[in-house]
Write a protein that holds these residues in place. Structure first.
Motif, PDB file in Angstrom:
ATOM      1  N   ILE A 289       2.132   3.011  11.783  1.00 48.76           N
ATOM      2  CA  ILE A 289       1.912   1.221  11.382  1.00 48.76           C
ATOM      3  C   ILE A 289       2.208   0.185  12.094  1.00 48.76           C
ATOM      4  O   ILE A 289       3.590  -0.083  12.111  1.00 48.76           O
ATOM      5  CB  ILE A 289       1.607   0.783  10.337  1.00 48.76           C
TER       6      ILE A 289
ATOM      7  N   VAL B 275       0.656  -1.170   0.005  1.00 51.21           N
ATOM      8  CA  VAL B 275       0.117  -0.357   0.181  1.00 51.21           C
ATOM      9  C   VAL B 275       0.836   1.058  -0.053  1.00 51.21           C
ATOM     10  O   VAL B 275       1.061   2.537  -0.556  1.00 51.21           O
ATOM     11  CB  VAL B 275      -0.946  -0.036   1.475  1.00 51.21           C
ATOM     12  N   LEU B 276       1.932   1.257   0.397  1.00 49.97           N
ATOM     13  CA  LEU B 276       2.963   2.297   0.619  1.00 49.97           C
ATOM     14  C   LEU B 276       4.294   2.476  -0.426  1.00 49.97           C
ATOM     15  O   LEU B 276       3.901   4.178  -0.168  1.00 49.97           O
ATOM     16  CB  LEU B 276       3.639   2.036   2.188  1.00 49.97           C
TER      17      LEU B 276
ATOM     18  N   LEU C 193       3.953   5.650  20.923  1.00 52.80           N
ATOM     19  CA  LEU C 193       4.406   6.769  21.899  1.00 52.80           C
ATOM     20  C   LEU C 193       3.813   8.136  20.370  1.00 52.80           C
ATOM     21  O   LEU C 193       3.898  10.041  20.810  1.00 52.80           O
ATOM     22  CB  LEU C 193       5.791   6.978  21.690  1.00 52.80           C
TER      23      LEU C 193
ATOM     24  N   PRO D 236       6.002   7.177   6.720  1.00 56.58           N
ATOM     25  CA  PRO D 236       5.334   6.266   7.828  1.00 56.58           C
ATOM     26  C   PRO D 236       7.478   5.529   8.532  1.00 56.58           C
ATOM     27  O   PRO D 236       7.541   4.948   7.585  1.00 56.58           O
ATOM     28  CB  PRO D 236       4.191   5.651   6.916  1.00 56.58           C
TER      29      PRO D 236
ATOM     30  N   ASN E 255      -4.063   4.114  12.249  1.00 56.91           N
ATOM     31  CA  ASN E 255      -5.041   5.449  12.019  1.00 56.91           C
ATOM     32  C   ASN E 255      -5.123   6.154  10.885  1.00 56.91           C
ATOM     33  O   ASN E 255      -3.870   5.740  10.287  1.00 56.91           O
ATOM     34  CB  ASN E 255      -4.931   6.135  13.237  1.00 56.91           C
ATOM     35  N   GLY E 256      -6.283   7.015  10.670  1.00 59.71           N
ATOM     36  CA  GLY E 256      -6.269   7.516   9.473  1.00 59.71           C
ATOM     37  C   GLY E 256      -6.614   7.354   8.101  1.00 59.71           C
ATOM     38  O   GLY E 256      -6.940   6.089   7.867  1.00 59.71           O
ATOM     39  N   PRO E 257      -6.251   7.712   6.531  1.00 63.31           N
ATOM     40  CA  PRO E 257      -6.797   7.049   5.577  1.00 63.31           C
ATOM     41  C   PRO E 257      -5.618   5.126   5.043  1.00 63.31           C
ATOM     42  O   PRO E 257      -6.814   5.022   4.710  1.00 63.31           O
ATOM     43  CB  PRO E 257      -6.527   7.666   4.799  1.00 63.31           C
ATOM     44  N   VAL E 258      -4.983   5.351   5.576  1.00 60.73           N
ATOM     45  CA  VAL E 258      -3.995   4.231   5.205  1.00 60.73           C
ATOM     46  C   VAL E 258      -4.757   2.605   6.266  1.00 60.73           C
ATOM     47  O   VAL E 258      -4.726   2.130   5.295  1.00 60.73           O
ATOM     48  CB  VAL E 258      -2.563   4.217   6.156  1.00 60.73           C
TER      49      VAL E 258
ATOM     50  N   ASN F 150       8.709  12.913   6.878  1.00 55.46           N
ATOM     51  CA  ASN F 150       7.187  12.824   5.862  1.00 55.46           C
ATOM     52  C   ASN F 150       6.858  10.941   5.814  1.00 55.46           C
ATOM     53  O   ASN F 150       6.814  11.024   4.684  1.00 55.46           O
ATOM     54  CB  ASN F 150       6.477  13.523   5.489  1.00 55.46           C
TER      55      ASN F 150
ATOM     56  N   PRO G 114       1.967  10.076  17.853  1.00 47.73           N
ATOM     57  CA  PRO G 114       1.250  11.539  18.232  1.00 47.73           C
ATOM     58  C   PRO G 114       0.166  11.512  18.067  1.00 47.73           C
ATOM     59  O   PRO G 114      -0.899  11.738  17.204  1.00 47.73           O
ATOM     60  CB  PRO G 114       1.753  13.334  18.589  1.00 47.73           C
ATOM     61  N   GLY G 115       0.055  11.414  15.817  1.00 47.09           N
ATOM     62  CA  GLY G 115      -1.097  10.683  15.148  1.00 47.09           C
ATOM     63  C   GLY G 115      -0.574   9.914  13.917  1.00 47.09           C
ATOM     64  O   GLY G 115      -0.177  10.589  12.759  1.00 47.09           O
ATOM     65  N   GLY G 116      -0.948   9.064  14.267  1.00 46.27           N
ATOM     66  CA  GLY G 116      -0.595   7.613  12.395  1.00 46.27           C
ATOM     67  C   GLY G 116       0.288   8.013  11.832  1.00 46.27           C
ATOM     68  O   GLY G 116       0.048   7.082  10.535  1.00 46.27           O
ATOM     69  N   GLN G 117       0.828   8.264  12.039  1.00 46.77           N
ATOM     70  CA  GLN G 117       2.968   8.140  12.179  1.00 46.77           C
ATOM     71  C   GLN G 117       3.499   6.740  12.340  1.00 46.77           C
ATOM     72  O   GLN G 117       3.536   5.766  10.643  1.00 46.77           O
ATOM     73  CB  GLN G 117       3.638   9.259  12.427  1.00 46.77           C
TER      74      GLN G 117
ATOM     75  N   ASN H 151     -11.066   7.461  12.611  1.00 48.52           N
ATOM     76  CA  ASN H 151     -10.759   8.090  12.167  1.00 48.52           C
ATOM     77  C   ASN H 151     -11.728   9.084  11.024  1.00 48.52           C
ATOM     78  O   ASN H 151     -12.377   9.199   9.888  1.00 48.52           O
ATOM     79  CB  ASN H 151     -10.863   6.582  10.502  1.00 48.52           C
TER      80      ASN H 151
ATOM     81  N   TRP I 207      -3.511  13.885   9.310  1.00 49.35           N
ATOM     82  CA  TRP I 207      -3.251  12.525   9.573  1.00 49.35           C
ATOM     83  C   TRP I 207      -2.258  13.682   8.956  1.00 49.35           C
ATOM     84  O   TRP I 207      -1.824  14.695   7.857  1.00 49.35           O
ATOM     85  CB  TRP I 207      -3.802  12.436   8.447  1.00 49.35           C
TER      86      TRP I 207
ATOM     87  N   ARG J  76      12.017   8.543  20.581  1.00 48.12           N
ATOM     88  CA  ARG J  76      11.419   9.318  20.543  1.00 48.12           C
ATOM     89  C   ARG J  76      11.791   9.937  19.131  1.00 48.12           C
ATOM     90  O   ARG J  76      11.089  10.867  18.558  1.00 48.12           O
ATOM     91  CB  ARG J  76      11.385  10.350  21.955  1.00 48.12           C
TER      92      ARG J  76
ATOM     93  N   TRP K 282       2.317  11.898   3.226  1.00 50.29           N
ATOM     94  CA  TRP K 282       1.744  10.726   2.720  1.00 50.29           C
ATOM     95  C   TRP K 282       1.247  10.244   3.562  1.00 50.29           C
ATOM     96  O   TRP K 282       0.130   9.224   2.492  1.00 50.29           O
ATOM     97  CB  TRP K 282       3.276   9.883   3.505  1.00 50.29           C
ATOM     98  N   GLN K 283       0.134  10.363   4.103  1.00 49.81           N
ATOM     99  CA  GLN K 283      -1.176   9.752   4.284  1.00 49.81           C
ATOM    100  C   GLN K 283      -2.003  10.200   3.079  1.00 49.81           C
ATOM    101  O   GLN K 283      -3.164   9.855   2.871  1.00 49.81           O
ATOM    102  CB  GLN K 283      -1.936   9.410   5.510  1.00 49.81           C
TER     103      GLN K 283
END
Lengths: 492, 492
Positions: free
Chosen positions: A324, A206-207, A317, A294, A345-348, A292, A319-322, B88, B94, A282, B97-98
């Motif tokens: 998988i 997918v990525l 750790l 993943p 999380n997110g569209p992925v 940017n 914070p948002g969708g980075q 979601n 996001w 971290r 890259w998402q």
């Protein structure tokens, strides 16, 4: 029965039918005591005269291949079978397009090792090369009862297609288990996969696209390297030390290669057994965010800790969708179930669900339902405690045996958890040269070179699985390994 | 428990621990009655002072979130849960890259249909849109007993990884079944997959790369189109008539597009139900050979014939390695098992095994072992006869209902086998417009447009599954469909 007939051919139809059946019988594809279709039935199926089929059957009967029993039908007689079927003869004249197909050498390394071990003179060969835990530890009997109960409860529904993202109660159960281990997520962010291998496969498909760059620890999980290469990605290794990936070197690589993915095993790394330090965790997330990119976190045995402090998963750790996150029940419980999962999380997340649907529609609902009944938080924790206790002892047994039986100039760090000891041979000795000698002595390991991204390098390393054997076999195995090292030294 | 702590933060550690647990409890991720780790244990896990954990636990206790029971530990109390977890949210920020990740619309058509049906006012909705057979026909009870016996017999071995190509006795069993149905092959040419979807997926990944051309019947299996597009292939349709693919048009397309694959469903085609005529079968193989193009034969219900003569599979006519054959037990027996298989000769077989290994290592051995015990030649034949008898009646029931309840200007060919009737609406009526009206009336079908390779076209067609419902539901469903057609006509 769909027998291929050529009505344009000069060969009479009864002979065509006869020769098809003759071949199927002599090759063993049609077994003795199988009943052939009734003449009338087969004639109707094939659109031929009944006499045609009767003639074919009589011919076979006169050859002693079948026997017709009055009123009951025509049965195949036992035969000495000849291999008439076309084998995969490497010299055969295959269609041209077949010559451009890649990857002919599919014999996996582990099955080669198994074979070498079997061929050894040792009646009780010991295999440290496995990548999984000890399935003999698993309470198969308890699992069987749960499976039984699920089949009774759900009946045919247990055998239907399920939701594309996985059986919802199982996804909820996994969310509870993850929370109890320190990772918070919801069932709507979990996708059930066929083991963590499929999870890695889906995420990378997918990525990334061919020619994209993926950064990995060097060394890393060998089948991930094979997969990334097979999908046409450029695989760039990041050096490691006793604290895991050298994240200080990451920024340069991010600037230089513009990678589309960082694949990492931060906990009890495969093959090195190291844990990524807290500041580096971290730092990695900060860098991934800044550039940017993943992160694909492979947490295949993250909970199997025998000592030391726990480290949060990267996902916890994030914070948002980075990040998988992928994990599995294969290593901890039983590999053959083939159940793993992704947390995203997110569209992925939707893209992953979609690609999973296209690649195999869904994972066996029966197994998912059984696992859901079986793996409660309490049972998971109890099983985890028990595994840690047993594997801790086995690790100690292996360390002790290494100290006792291997030469003092081998080196390794004692891992605080996981499955593997990563061991460096004395200078000038190579694991790939040691392996056949060790197998001859009745012990196997995973040679280090296949875990490295470069075509050369890593030959002085080897990976030992310390959880897959009982303690007494560990001692005996390392003793044999010491013997093999001694022999190899002698040959140098 | 791996709780993420930030030792550089100004927030005291006990508050960090408390807030992590608070969120996990309030979100419902940690369930009531779950026992928290003992203070000493968690302190050791996290590398903090025991007092720190005790302070965190007391705070949670004072908030009524947990309760400590003397001598037994700290337990979570029942809560009203709030959704604190990040959903979601499409508007969330996001990582960049998402945003480039494809295919956000993963809601599959069939689940949308299910939803529309559920929302209808009909208490007993009838769904003709399914792509599979009737799992209620399957003797789940018998299967359960076999499963039980296999677990007892094989114990932990049933839960280990198996061979990459699949459980050898199952591959042998499949070779026997195929021979009894008219296709001769050996276990060494069979690869077990997760349903035929994975079989198609593997074959297309091994044979094509992005931008390559694949030829398909137009219309064809919609998820194959979705898959080919998602993998970046160019999908070119070959027109069909009552005898299947118009093979006369194939040579021109082969010259024009230099395709890397012909994907075909020669038997009881999805969605049209047609069978490819015998001369066209031979012609297709000759052309594929001449133009050096592999054929991927999808024989998903090839044995489900209710009348007429049988046609040999393309694979049975294949002189040497041109045809890759895929089939499945999902359609005939039970979809949730997710067991399909590939038959291939030549080097491509090894490539398929290898790619399967990289994509998910192996398919559940437990299910493979159970299927091997369950599906003998005799049982398969008996089950096939029974299915054919039942489905034949259902087909007749649907044809009768169509003649009775649908306007005379619909058109269709009565299929001689398989699962589907492919029906053309009167001029000017479109299936996608009809579908919401039909769902409101309590009946669903598969709208035709998704089976076509072009973005437009096929809107006047719909696919009806006649095997998935009992005869009385078929009549009622078609009656409702007639009503919906009538309503749509009225709106025009």
């Amino acid at each position: 029965m769909r027998i291929p007939l050529d009505r344009q051919s000069e060969v009479p139809l009864y002979q065509q039918i006869g020769s098809y059946l003759r071949q199927a019988i002599l090759s063993g594809n049609l077994l003795a005591d199988t009943r052939l279709p009734a003449c009338r039935q087969l004639a109707r199926d094939l659109g031929v005269n009944r006499i045609t089929v009767e003639n074919a059957y009589s011919e076979l009967e006169s050859e002693g291949l079948v026997s017709s029993r009055m009123g009951s039908g025509t049965y195949i007689l036992p035969q000495n079978h000849f291999a008439l079927i076309q084998k995969n003869d490497p010299d055969a004249l295959w269609p041209l397009w077949q010559q451009s197909v890649k990857d002919r050498d599919t014999e996996s390394k582990s099955s080669m090792v198994e074979e070498m071990l079997r061929a050894s003179r040792q009646p009780h060969p010991i295999n440290f090369s496995s990548g999984v835990s000890d399935s003999r530890q698993f309470p198969a009997d308890e699992f069987r009862k749960v499976l039984q109960a699920v089949m009774r409860r759900d009946d045919a529904a247990a055998l239907d297609y399920g939701e594309g993202s996985g059986y919802a109660p199982l996804r909820e159960g996994i969310a509870h288990i993850l929370a109890s281990q320190g990772l918070q997520t919801g069932p709507e962010n979990i996708l059930i996969t066929a083991g963590s291998q499929q999870a890695i496969f889906l995420a990378s498909q997918v990525l990334l696209k061919p020619d994209d760059v993926v950064l990995v620890e060097n060394p890393t999980y060998s089948i991930a390297i094979d997969l990334f290469r097979r999908l046409g990605f450029q695989v760039i290794g990041i050096p490691m030390d006793g604290q895991g990936m050298q994240v200080e070197k990451l920024e340069n690589l991010l600037q230089q290669y513009h990678p589309k993915l960082i694949y990492t095993i931060p906990n009890f790394h495969n093959p090195t057994g190291t844990c990524l330090s807290s500041p580096r965790r971290r730092q990695m997330i900060v860098l991934a965010d800044r550039y940017n990119v993943p992160i694909l976190e492979d947490d295949f045995v993250g909970d199997l800790r025998y000592e030391g402090h726990s480290q949060p998963s990267l996902k916890a750790l994030d914070p948002g969708g980075q990040v998988i996150y992928v994990s599995t029940f294969s290593k901890m419980l039983m590999p053959g179930l083939r159940i793993g999962f992704i947390v995203a999380n997110g569209p992925v997340y939707d893209s992953l669900v979609n690609f999973k649907h296209l690649s195999d529609l869904a994972t066996s609902t029966l197994i998912q339902r059984t696992l859901e009944s079986y793996v409660t938080v309490g049972r998971y924790q109890a099983y985890l405690r028990r595994s840690c206790r047993i594997f801790h002892k086995r690790r100690d047994a292996m360390v002790e045996a290494i100290e006792h039986y291997l030469p003092p100039d081998v080196s390794y760090d004692t891992p605080k958890g996981g499955l593997f000891i990563w061991l460096r041979l004395p200078d000038g000795l190579f694991a790939d040269e040691l392996l056949p000698i060790a197998c001859e002595a009745g012990v196997a390991f995973a040679a280090g070179n296949c875990f490295f991204t470069g075509d050369v390098g890593g030959r002085e390393w080897l990976r030992l699985n310390f959880v897959s054997q009982p303690a007494e076999d560990i001692e005996e195995g390392i003793k044999r390994l010491g013997l093999a090292v001694h022999r190899l030294k002698g040959r140098k």
